[in-house]
Design a protein around this motif. Structure first.
Motif: not given
Length: 338
Positions: A48-58
């Motif tokens: 995979v190629e940067p930049p990654p995206a990150l998210g977090q749920g409840d």
């Protein structure tokens, strides 16, 4: 990285997500507040190629999105879910391309709604925004065209306290805002505002049920805050050239927004003010050692709900942490390398 890369997992352990040349790696605490594991690759052996995206749920699950090469001259987006920092993440799963096929179009962004479904956003080839979202019972919906024109590469996605997903994007001389009208709905372009935006400085934070707050630096160097329905407000002069990290926390009994940024001196600068009360004023206080120019900063709260700050410099591979002391104000422990 697009999004908070220092996270508190479902089990209270802190974890970090760090991009390498062809992967995303994760490290985590063995126990809350304890020593850290070595780095391990996220999502299997795919490149995979940067930049990654990150998210977090409840639910505290972390969702990661990144580009990967497919056939010659083309790329596609892939998604992985990490349920707990010390467990292995799921393998990368293809989620497609906003234009069906083609080269990379810009850094992705991801937000997780109140029902735990990831929403992936990315600039489309013609300058609008494309979105793909998880179905409630597995799989992915078709890609949606969210419109917009001449959108910059950088997007900032956030889930408000209502569980509804919002998206911010910069355009020449202004900002755009999309928001879900109800759970599961496709976000709608609701508002635009004229303001000069310095590229690469967007960061969104959930601050109320009504709307999130977008932080950005304007062309004069002022760090500004914008909540849709109002006008952008200058908070204080930017400490450095990049985006801020932001987290909500309780300081001396007050709901506050804490900001952190690598300053022009190379150290980390912190500023805090009562959440959504930018008129109260804020000022920077620097902390820690001087960092390389590529160092990034992230903020979180640990298992004891104390503020934690982390810095990572890809050029040296150095990860450092500090925590708030158990005393009034924003006194921090000594920074330590982990």
């Amino acid at each position: 990285m697009n999004g908070d890369w220092l996270i508190r997992g479902r089990d209270g352990r802190l974890g970090v997500y760090l991009p390498t040349g062809d992967a995303v790696e994760c490290r985590a605490e063995y126990v809350p507040g304890g020593a850290w594991t070595p780095a391990r690759r996220v999502g299997g052996d795919q490149v995979v190629e940067p930049p990654p995206a990150l998210g977090q749920g409840d639910d505290s699950y972390t969702h990661l999105v990144s580009w990967r090469p497919t056939v010659r001259g083309e790329h596609g987006l892939v998604h992985s879910t990490h349920f707990r920092p010390r467990l292995a993440a799921l393998d990368w799963v293809p989620v497609g391309h906003p234009d069906r096929t083609g080269a990379r179009t810009g850094p992705p962004a991801v937000a997780v709604d109140g029902r735990g479904r990831a929403h992936v956003f990315v600039r489309a080839r013609r300058g609008g925004v494309g979105m793909v979202a998880q179905k409630e019972k597995g799989g992915w919906d078709p890609w949606r065209d969210l419109k917009g024109g001449d959108v910059g590469d950088e997007l900032a996605a956030v889930t408000g306290e209502s569980g509804l997903v919002e998206l911010f994007a910069s355009v020449d001389g202004g900002l755009l805002h999309w928001r879900q009208e109800e759970p599961g709905a496709v976000p709608v372009l609701e508002e635009a505002v004229e303001t000069p935006v310095r590229p690469g400085t967007l960061r969104a934070l959930a601050t109320s049920a009504g709307a999130g707050t977008l932080f950005y630096t304007d062309e004069s160097g002022e760090l500004c805050a914008w909540r849709p329905g109002g006008r952008p407000v200058a908070v204080l002069a930017s400490a450095g050239p990049g985006p801020v990290a932001a987290v909500r926390c309780v300081l001396d009994g007050h709901d506050c927004t804490l900001l952190a940024q690598r300053s022009t001196s190379g150290r980390v600068a912190f500023a805090a003010y009562p959440t959504e009360c930018e008129s109260a004023g804020a000022w920077w206080t620097e902390s820690g050692p001087q960092l390389p120019a590529d160092a990034v900063v992230s903020l979180a709260r640990d298992a004891a709900d104390r503020v934690v700050a982390a810095t990572y410099a890809p050029s040296t591979g150095t990860l450092r942490l500090t925590r708030r002391k158990d005393e009034p104000g924003l006194a921090l422990e000594a920074w330590r390398e982990v």
